[in-house]
Each structure stands twice: as structure tokens, then as C-alpha cells.
Design an enzyme around this catalytic site. Structure first.
Site: not given
Ligand code: IPE
Ligand code: IPE
Ligand code: MG
Length: 246
Positions: A21, A69
Site C-alpha cells: 500500500d 479496487n
Molecule cells: C488494499 O489497499 C488493496 C491492495 C493493496 C491491493 P487499498 O489502498 O485499496 O485499501 P484501503 O481501501 O485504503 O483500505
Molecule cells: C496500493 O497503493 C496499490 C493498490 C491498491 C493497487 P494505493 O494505490 O492504494 O496507494 P495509496 O494508498 O492511495 O497511497
Molecule cells: Mg491504498
């Protein structure tokens, strides 16, 4: 003394799962678009996969795309899918060289056909590799997985393949996407968020949780070593008392 040399090889987690993340925030803080963060995140995937294989970790599971997502802006979803295809093409050699078997969990039917095709191709090409199993969680949601397992089990009861008395923890395990994987020992989440976000709810029942503020594109081998060293300092009691373990 290097961090790596502090890792005890006899007490390695058999299964590490990572919620990768912070890609978007990493990019935004640098004044870039979120997708630039995803691109840089793929470098951390490569180094983490290689380091885990080198250390002798048998199972690594990476949360790459959740069922939730799909609700992101269309362009971001499209870019993530393209990145997935290009990474699979690019890293096939890395997997072969390190004898890593690719596996995928999640509702793979939801993925665009061209992603599924590339994914299944690499899974097939690497199926005889034995050093480590790398599982990508794609279009994965733990609740979706449990709904799916429940439906399959109910179907079997309805068709008299099993009876209600046969339903136990082992049977439920066998109907999850992770059916051939051991329970998670160590769950790592980067970026400072302290939540599970619908990841492996059943499988992390007794996992050790490790949270770091580091954004995923900045996650290095040293960060991985720190997590494993931290894990090795913990006493896993599984409900027993400390005295019973010594
Ligand atoms: C969790 O991250 C999913 C992945 C790392 C693929 P998100 O960034 O989508 O999670 P939330 O929505 O902040 O909990
Ligand atoms: C994790 O990084 C990757 C996926 C969930 C696909 P994020 O895209 O959630 O990055 P933040 O949390 O917005 O910084
Ligand atoms: Mg995230």
C-alpha cells in the site's frame, strides 16, 4: 552486522503475505500522478520476490488488486491492468531463474481477458518450479472468497456428495482460493494504514501482524529483513501459556 545476517534460518515464516500500500501517496508527495507510484511499486515487487526466494521463504502472497479496487477511476484500473501484463511478460525469466511458481487467487473471471491469458500462461510455464510459490491476489476479496466457498459446499451437500457433518475447518480451507497454501505466518502492510482491507481474513487467524510507515515503492530488502527479524522475536502462543512452550 548486516540486518540479513540477523535472520535465523530455522525460524523463517513459511508464508508471508503483504498488503502493498501507498503507491498513490508516494507519487502525489513527489508531485506525480498516482500511476507513477504503481510503476515504481513494481520494482519493490521484484526485489521483494527475489529476496524472499533467496532467504528460503516458501510462500509469498501479494495483494495486488482487491475486489474494492474495481471502484477506482477507470483510467487507474486500466493502467494497473496494463502494468500487470507488462510485469508478467518482463518477469517470467526472473521466476524461472529462481524456480518460483506463480499462483493467483481471487475472482479471476473478472479480469480482462488479456490479463487472464498472460497470467495463466505464466502460471502454466512456471508450474514445475519448487523453490517458492508466489501468489498474486487479483480481484481478490476475502468475503467474496468465503461466499464462493459457501456456495460450493452447499452445492455438494445438496447433491449428496458430502453431509453437513463433514463440514469442518479443513473442508472450509479446501474450498478457499488458497486451498493449497499454509496459513499466513507474517502479514506485512506498508504505508502506515493499520487495517486488513478484506485480505485473507480466514488465513490470517493466527498471523503475526507487522505495520510499517514506508510507502510500497520505497520498500527495500532491508525493510523486509526488519519485518522478519521483528517476527522472529515474537512468541507465538496459539492460545497456550508461555510456560507451556518452554
Ligand atoms: C488494499 O489497499 C488493496 C491492495 C493493496 C491491493 P487499498 O489502498 O485499496 O485499501 P484501503 O481501501 O485504503 O483500505
Ligand atoms: C496500493 O497503493 C496499490 C493498490 C491498491 C493497487 P494505493 O494505490 O492504494 O496507494 P495509496 O494508498 O492511495 O497511497
Ligand atoms: Mg491504498
Amino acid at each position: 552486522m548486516s540486518l540479513k545476517s540477523k535472520i535465523h534460518s530455522e525460524n523463517l515464516p513459511k508464508h508471508i503475505a503483504i498488503i502493498m500500500d501507498g503507491n498513490g501517496r508516494w507519487a502525489k508527495e513527489k508531485g506525480f500522478l498516482r500511476v507513477f507510484g504503481h510503476e515504481n511499486g513494481t520494482k519493490s515487487v521484484k526485489t521483494t520476490v527475489e529476496s524472499c526466494a533467496e532467504l528460503g521463504i516458501e510462500n509469498l502472497t501479494l495483494y495486488a488488486f482487491s475486489t474494492e479496487n474495481w471502484n477506482r477511476p477507470k483510467l487507474e484500473v486500466k493502467t494497473l491492468m496494463q502494468l500487470l501484463i507488462s510485469s508478467l511478460k518482463k518477469e517470467m525469466n526472473t521466476l524461472q531463474k529462481n524456480s518460483i511458481r506463480l499462483n493467483a487467487i481471487g475472482n479471476l473471471e473478472h479480469l480482462p481477458a488479456r490479463v487472464r491469458k498472460e497470467l495463466l500462461h505464466v502460471i502454466d510455464e512456471t508450474k514445475n518450479n519448487t523453490r517458492m510459490t508466489l501468489t498474486l491476489a487479483l480481484s481478490y476479496g476475502s468475503r467474496d472468497e468465503l461466499v464462493n466457498a459457501t456456495k460450493q459446499i452447499c452445492d455438494k451437500v445438496k447433491n449428496n456428495i458430502i453431509s453437513v457433518e463433514n463440514i469442518d475447518e479443513t473442508l472450509i480451507n479446501q474450498h478457499l482460493y488458497t486451498q493449497n497454501l499454509p496459513d499466513v505466518d507474517l502479514l506485512i502492510r506498508t504505508s502506515g494504514e493499520k487495517r486488513i482491507s478484506n485480505f485473507l481474513l480466514w488465513q490470517i487467524a493466527y498471523a503475526e501482524l507487522y505495520f510499517t510507515d514506508v510507502y510500497w515503492p520505497d520498500f527495500t530488502n532491508e525493510n523486509l529483513y526488519e519485518a522478519i527479524i521483528n517476527y522472529q522475536k515474537r512468541e507465538r502462543r496459539f492460545g497456550k501459556t508461555s510456560e507451556q512452550l518452554h
